[in-house]
Design an enzyme around this catalytic site. Sequence first.
Site, PDB file in Angstrom:
ATOM      1  N   LYS A 231      19.900 -42.988  11.520  1.00 43.85           N
ATOM      2  CA  LYS A 231      21.287 -43.332  11.201  1.00 43.85           C
ATOM      3  C   LYS A 231      21.582 -44.824  11.339  1.00 43.85           C
ATOM      4  O   LYS A 231      20.817 -45.583  11.920  1.00 43.85           O
ATOM      5  CB  LYS A 231      22.247 -42.511  12.069  1.00 43.85           C
ATOM      6  CG  LYS A 231      22.399 -41.092  11.526  1.00 43.85           C
ATOM      7  CD  LYS A 231      23.587 -40.361  12.111  1.00 43.85           C
ATOM      8  CE  LYS A 231      23.766 -39.013  11.388  1.00 43.85           C
ATOM      9  NZ  LYS A 231      24.657 -38.127  12.130  1.00 43.85           N
ATOM     10  N   ARG A 265      18.343 -32.384  15.054  1.00 42.63           N
ATOM     11  CA  ARG A 265      18.359 -32.325  13.585  1.00 42.63           C
ATOM     12  C   ARG A 265      17.727 -33.613  13.058  1.00 42.63           C
ATOM     13  O   ARG A 265      18.257 -34.695  13.262  1.00 42.63           O
ATOM     14  CB  ARG A 265      19.801 -32.195  13.096  1.00 42.63           C
ATOM     15  CG  ARG A 265      19.957 -32.161  11.588  1.00 42.63           C
ATOM     16  CD  ARG A 265      21.442 -32.087  11.207  1.00 42.63           C
ATOM     17  NE  ARG A 265      21.623 -31.943   9.772  1.00 42.63           N
ATOM     18  CZ  ARG A 265      21.739 -32.960   8.924  1.00 42.63           C
ATOM     19  NH1 ARG A 265      21.685 -34.204   9.378  1.00 42.63           N
ATOM     20  NH2 ARG A 265      21.914 -32.736   7.630  1.00 42.63           N
TER      21      ARG A 265
END
Length: 283
Positions: A231, A265
């Site tokens: 991210k 995840r």
Amino acid sequence: MTHSGMQTVWTVKGGRVVGPAPFIVAGILNVTPDSFFDGGKHDSTRSAVEAGLSMHGQGADIIDVGGESTRPGAQYVPAGREKDRVLPVVRELLEARPELVISIDTYKAEVAREALDAGVAVVNDISGYSFDNALRDVVVQYKPGYVLMHTPAPPGTMQESPAYSDVVGELLDYFEKKMNQLVRSGLPEDRIVIDPGIGFGKNLEHNLAILRHIERFVVLGRPVYMGLSNKSLWGDLLGLAKNERSRATQVATALLAARGVGIHRVHEVQATRQTLAIVQAMS
């Protein structure tokens, strides 16, 4: 039960149990042209199915299929187009491997309902059913595993000056309120896991505050589901381009796993499995 004795347990649709395991890994399968990390990579059903089966082979416990990018600034995708992207992939994956636990990454009731009818076991909802109120009814009716995530606004606008007076305290209040609503509506608590929503309506300081205080989320009594794979916070913190964030992702995953985060995840399943094996061996 979350991490008593380092075991993560999650009950999903039909009463099926994922775990008990020290850690649960969800592999990210984006069937989108515009996802931030792998947009366009799996633009055909065949390539998406092959990628999903490959992640399963590498040790993914769950395959999380998404048909709408939720990166900052992402465009809204109509439910019809989202279903056209994800339902063929879900059906073919389950045809090839009926034992797969598949998660649908959606906040739309209509998409969730049809995916659940097609055999999906988990609904991964970024919105905490706040973008489509009917989603709560679908989740209560089907009783799938449910990822209750926090985001203050839709992806198109969520990064426009996010503000909190106490990000951790506000998120804890949010989760408590939403979990109570769901359980009172009829969703068993053992179906719910919580995701603080790293990068969703949060700046670097907010993200780091959540990660520094992750134990406070573990105290809610449900497994913490963490999505920080590649991210932008690694870009903000370390100046890394998105294809250079793998190591940062693995280091953070190890630190969080050691502090009680049970569900991860990720884009890179095999590397994450190795990271978690080290954590387990050293715990």
